[in-house]
Design an enzyme around this catalytic site. Structure first.
Site, PDB file in Angstrom:
ATOM      1  N   SER A 350       0.868  -1.526   0.279  1.00 47.31           N
ATOM      2  CA  SER A 350      -0.140  -0.001  -0.124  1.00 47.31           C
ATOM      3  C   SER A 350       0.571   1.324   0.786  1.00 47.31           C
ATOM      4  O   SER A 350       1.355   1.297  -1.155  1.00 47.31           O
ATOM      5  CB  SER A 350      -0.818  -0.052   1.331  1.00 47.31           C
ATOM      6  OG  SER A 350      -1.834   1.121   1.418  1.00 47.31           O
ATOM      7  N   ASP A 361       8.818   5.733 -10.765  1.00 47.59           N
ATOM      8  CA  ASP A 361       8.868   6.171 -12.010  1.00 47.59           C
ATOM      9  C   ASP A 361       9.272   7.301 -11.967  1.00 47.59           C
ATOM     10  O   ASP A 361       9.611   7.768 -13.640  1.00 47.59           O
ATOM     11  CB  ASP A 361       7.235   6.642 -11.948  1.00 47.59           C
ATOM     12  CG  ASP A 361       6.476   5.170 -12.183  1.00 47.59           C
ATOM     13  OD1 ASP A 361       6.542   4.297 -12.175  1.00 47.59           O
ATOM     14  OD2 ASP A 361       4.741   5.154 -12.275  1.00 47.59           O
ATOM     15  N   LYS A 375      -1.154  -4.080  -3.163  1.00 44.62           N
ATOM     16  CA  LYS A 375      -1.924  -3.659  -2.129  1.00 44.62           C
ATOM     17  C   LYS A 375      -2.759  -1.928  -2.903  1.00 44.62           C
ATOM     18  O   LYS A 375      -1.569  -0.982  -2.748  1.00 44.62           O
ATOM     19  CB  LYS A 375      -2.358  -3.155  -0.641  1.00 44.62           C
ATOM     20  CG  LYS A 375      -3.599  -2.971  -0.767  1.00 44.62           C
ATOM     21  CD  LYS A 375      -3.894  -2.152  -0.306  1.00 44.62           C
ATOM     22  CE  LYS A 375      -5.438  -1.620   0.408  1.00 44.62           C
ATOM     23  NZ  LYS A 375      -5.391  -0.605   0.812  1.00 44.62           N
TER      24      LYS A 375
END
Length: 453
Positions: A350, A361, A375
């Site tokens: 999460s 990224d 998650k």
């Protein structure tokens, strides 16, 4: 049949239950089709996870695997108000109360109290959605959950998740020098009984509530261990678990190291303190360790992610109607330029995946370790009138480049496994590889083979 006075009382309770269940149905209906998650909440409660949290998914006495979300949230919990039922919905639940009447008159045994009956009915509605992360908590469970988000709780000191094979509670990780660790509980043990009571049919939150308890009390856990032929019984004395949250140290070769245990309320301030102290010595590189971190609050994830990513998004939240919300990096990050490596494993969930995904990224540094938990949903916590809590999956989150995390997790840039034998022997090949990576960024370093990026 019941006397009129008792029936009036029963139907008075029915009216109360109808109001609660209408609210549940209204809110939960909006969440259908949104998917699962560890603990997670929106900007109001700030939690990407519950791991499970805790135990996880997260989240337990452990914390969620919990949301995170709280494995992903960001503001204060909302308080449910009355809602009009959908057209054609039976306001009186006559069939439900007809069944209750027959059970109370004819069942050979003790029937539940009115409060237990109400909670059981609500759980039934919530569980029918088939989403492990949309959940209902009684007032005591909600209080424990809130305490955990404050960075402490009373229990055995382990990170847990639901075990799909047995229905029990699987130990994802054990906090060092805490009751579970001292009692000999290991990773991948599965709790199937608590004080002799089978918990395999319970939800993760319900099971966690059985394991937790006041400090100084004992709990007997029946465990299934992959290497044992027979179930094991372990007696654990519960304690107040104060998570360190942030651990920092200086490694050899001018490399700094910081580990984050969970994204609870105090975590952002403690991370800033740790980074300020570490960067004072101008290290050559920094290792951010998110292994075993089940997640926590969404706003905390954005704050901490912004310490390492200087611009662009930290995550994208997508709702069932196709709309999006972008969480941009906040200005003033302390570690946005230093060479960076992030350690992840199957316990990283999460909010941990939010931060790791944003760093990956933005090409701020590689992820080293094992595939993360996966998650990728956000839960909205709603505090109900009696102090109980409903956590509703309301959205899914994606990395800044639009990658879906839910169900698959993040793939490390450099895959390195760490076995149970490594842990027992005190070896950490994942950390060793991170140190090697940062050391080899120096052109003068003698590193065999091509550099992996």
């Amino acid at each position: 049949m019941k006397p009129n006075g008792q029936r009036f009382l029963t139907f008075g309770l029915a009216g109360c239950l109808v109001a609660v269940m209408i609210t549940v149905a209204f809110v939960a209906g909006a969440a259908v089709g949104l998917g699962l998650g560890r603990w997670a909440t929106p900007p109001a409660v700030a939690a990407p996870d519950d791991a499970a949290a805790g135990m996880a998914p997260s989240s337990a006495d452990f914390p969620a695997p919990s949301s995170a979300d709280q494995a992903a949230s960001a503001s204060s919990p909302a308080t449910a108000g009355p809602q009009e039922p959908p057209a054609g919905q039976d306001r009186s639940l006559n069939l439900f109360w007809e069944v209750v009447d027959y059970l109370r008159e004819d069942f050979y045994g003790e029937t539940p109290s009115d409060a237990d009956l109400e909670y059981a009915a609500i759980r039934g509605v919530v569980n029918s959605l088939g989403d492990d992360f949309t959940s209902f908590m009684t007032p005591s469970e909600a209080q424990s959950f809130t305490e955990m988000m404050d960075g402490s709780f009373e229990g055995i000191g382990a990170l847990v998740d639901k075990d799909e094979a047995t229905g029990g509670v699987r130990i994802v990780d054990v906090y060092k020098n805490q009751p579970a660790d001292r009692a000999g509980i290991r990773r991948n043990d599965v709790i199937v009984r608590v004080d002799g009571q089978d918990i395999t049919a319970l939800s993760l939150n319900e099971a966690i509530a059985r394991v937790r308890g006041p400090r100084g009390t004992q709990v007997t856990l029946t465990l299934l261990r992959p290497t044992a032929d027979q179930p094991l019984e372990v007696v654990v004395t519960r304690q107040r678990i104060e998570l360190p949250l942030v651990t920092r140290k200086r490694l050899a070769d001018g490399i700094a190291y910081v580990k984050l245990d969970e994204f609870s309320a105090p975590a952002a301030a403690r991370m800033r303190e740790a980074l300020t102290a570490l960067l004072r010595d101008q290290p050559k590189g920094l290792i951010l360790d998110l292994r075993g971190n089940p997640g926590g609050l969404l706003d905390v994830a954005v704050e901490i992610g912004s310490q390492f990513v200087g611009e662009g998004d930290i995550l994208i939240e997508r709702f069932a109607d196709g709309t999006e919300r972008h969480y941009a990096a906040q200005p003033g990050g302390l570690a946005t330029a230093i060479p960076l490596v992030v350690l992840v494993d199957e316990g990283s969930a999460s909010a941990s995946e939010i931060v790791a995904g944003a760093i990956q990224d933005a090409r701020r540094g590689p992820l080293i370790g094992a595939q993360t938990f996966g998650k990728g949903s956000v839960q909205l916590p709603i505090t109900l009138s009696d102090g109980s809590m409903l956590r509703v999956t309301r959205a899914r989150w994606f990395t800044p480049q639009g990658r879906a995390i839910h169900g698959g997790g993040l793939t490390p840039t450099i895959a390195v496994e760490r076995s149970d034998a490594d842990r027992t022997a005190g070896r950490d090949p994942q950390l060793d590889r991170a140190v090697q990576y940062l050391r080899c960024l120096d052109p003068a370093a003698k590193c065999p083979g091509p550099r992996e990026e």
